[in-house]
Design a protein around this motif. Sequence first.
Motif, PDB file in Angstrom:
ATOM      1  N   GLU A   1      27.785  -0.185  15.641  1.00 46.14           N
ATOM      2  CA  GLU A   1      26.862   0.814  16.182  1.00 46.14           C
ATOM      3  C   GLU A   1      25.432   0.295  16.173  1.00 46.14           C
ATOM      4  O   GLU A   1      24.675   0.474  17.139  1.00 46.14           O
TER       5      GLU A   1
ATOM      6  N   ASN B   1      24.940  -2.195  18.886  1.00 47.41           N
ATOM      7  CA  ASN B   1      25.100  -1.678  20.234  1.00 47.41           C
ATOM      8  C   ASN B   1      24.082  -0.636  20.661  1.00 47.41           C
ATOM      9  O   ASN B   1      24.051  -0.245  21.837  1.00 47.41           O
ATOM     10  N   LEU B   2      23.244  -0.177  19.736  1.00 51.65           N
ATOM     11  CA  LEU B   2      22.281   0.862  20.092  1.00 51.65           C
ATOM     12  C   LEU B   2      21.404   0.451  21.270  1.00 51.65           C
ATOM     13  O   LEU B   2      21.134   1.247  22.168  1.00 51.65           O
TER      14      LEU B   2
ATOM     15  N   TYR C   1      24.062   0.506  24.431  1.00 52.62           N
ATOM     16  CA  TYR C   1      24.715   1.765  24.809  1.00 52.62           C
ATOM     17  C   TYR C   1      23.845   2.995  24.569  1.00 52.62           C
ATOM     18  O   TYR C   1      24.131   4.060  25.112  1.00 52.62           O
TER      19      TYR C   1
ATOM     20  N   LYS D   1      29.611   8.377  23.782  1.00 50.48           N
ATOM     21  CA  LYS D   1      30.207   7.282  24.561  1.00 50.48           C
ATOM     22  C   LYS D   1      29.969   5.934  23.887  1.00 50.48           C
ATOM     23  O   LYS D   1      30.872   5.096  23.788  1.00 50.48           O
ATOM     24  N   GLY D   2      28.740   5.712  23.405  1.00 59.23           N
ATOM     25  CA  GLY D   2      28.444   4.482  22.687  1.00 59.23           C
ATOM     26  C   GLY D   2      29.240   4.387  21.393  1.00 59.23           C
ATOM     27  O   GLY D   2      29.702   3.303  21.008  1.00 59.23           O
TER      28      GLY D   2
ATOM     29  N   LEU E   1      32.831   3.364  22.280  1.00 55.83           N
ATOM     30  CA  LEU E   1      32.901   1.930  22.579  1.00 55.83           C
ATOM     31  C   LEU E   1      32.772   1.099  21.305  1.00 55.83           C
ATOM     32  O   LEU E   1      33.449   0.071  21.158  1.00 55.83           O
ATOM     33  N   SER E   2      31.945   1.533  20.381  1.00 58.77           N
ATOM     34  CA  SER E   2      31.801   0.815  19.117  1.00 58.77           C
ATOM     35  C   SER E   2      33.076   0.910  18.283  1.00 58.77           C
ATOM     36  O   SER E   2      33.436  -0.043  17.573  1.00 58.77           O
TER      37      SER E   2
ATOM     38  N   ASP F   1      23.379  10.880  25.330  1.00 66.50           N
ATOM     39  CA  ASP F   1      23.946  10.810  26.665  1.00 66.50           C
ATOM     40  C   ASP F   1      23.524  12.024  27.500  1.00 66.50           C
ATOM     41  O   ASP F   1      23.633  13.169  27.050  1.00 66.50           O
TER      42      ASP F   1
ATOM     43  N   SER G   1      15.818   8.258  25.840  1.00 69.24           N
ATOM     44  CA  SER G   1      16.674   7.190  25.319  1.00 69.24           C
ATOM     45  C   SER G   1      16.396   6.922  23.851  1.00 69.24           C
ATOM     46  O   SER G   1      17.280   6.481  23.109  1.00 69.24           O
TER      47      SER G   1
END
Length: 237
Positions: free
Chosen positions: A52, A55-56, A59, A64-65, A68-69, A128, A152
């Motif tokens: 996580e 990926n921040l 994503y 959703k992020g 995926l993580s 999101d 964001s």
Amino acid sequence: MTSHELTTIGFDADDTLWQNEQFFRLTEKRFAGLLAEHGEADHVSARLLEAERRNLAVYGFGIKGFTLSMIETAIEVSGGRVPGSVVAEILAAGREMLSHPIEPLPHARETVEKLAGAYRLVLITKGDLFDQERKLAQSGLGDLFDAVEIVSDKSAATYARVFSRHGDGPGKSMMVGNSLKSDVVPAIEAGGWGVHVPHELTWVLEHVEAPTAAPRFRQIADLGQLPALIEGIVTAG
């Protein structure tokens, strides 16, 4: 301070107005169970947090992020041997999170209703776009806000921009939320008030020290205390 010097109040959404983090924790526990043969729950959770964090920037924040993580972590801890059925379970868990009913926190509606009209109210949330719009619609609180900003990330520059666009600048604004890192500290850095409303579950990546020395820092036990706090600030001026 006279009353006109505080004109705009920003509210965080997740874990300030409604429950959110508890669903991530429950899904993480379910995820660790799916990968039990590849490691202890604490190990799997630690690897997930690493993913996580990595990926921040790619994503962003949100379910959703997170999903995926989880998939990335499953591939890593299994050495690439995670079966398709487990990946399907992870995807199903993410979909369930995206459709979970909204649970408003105590005092959320009554407090927002009490302040609406007297101040410009702005919902400032990150995550999101589709999911945040869904939660706001289900909460029934949307019509009480003068503006909604789904961003964001939250920084001092974010608050300066939002409070200048929808208010009279950060100096005459207040941000209310459960995250010191995202809601309180950057709002104070921008020149506004920062009000911390602690939630029993706050994501570890949102933890920072409370800015107790800052003159515009306040903390309340729940949203029900906010109107009196604001009245006290206004009256004191």
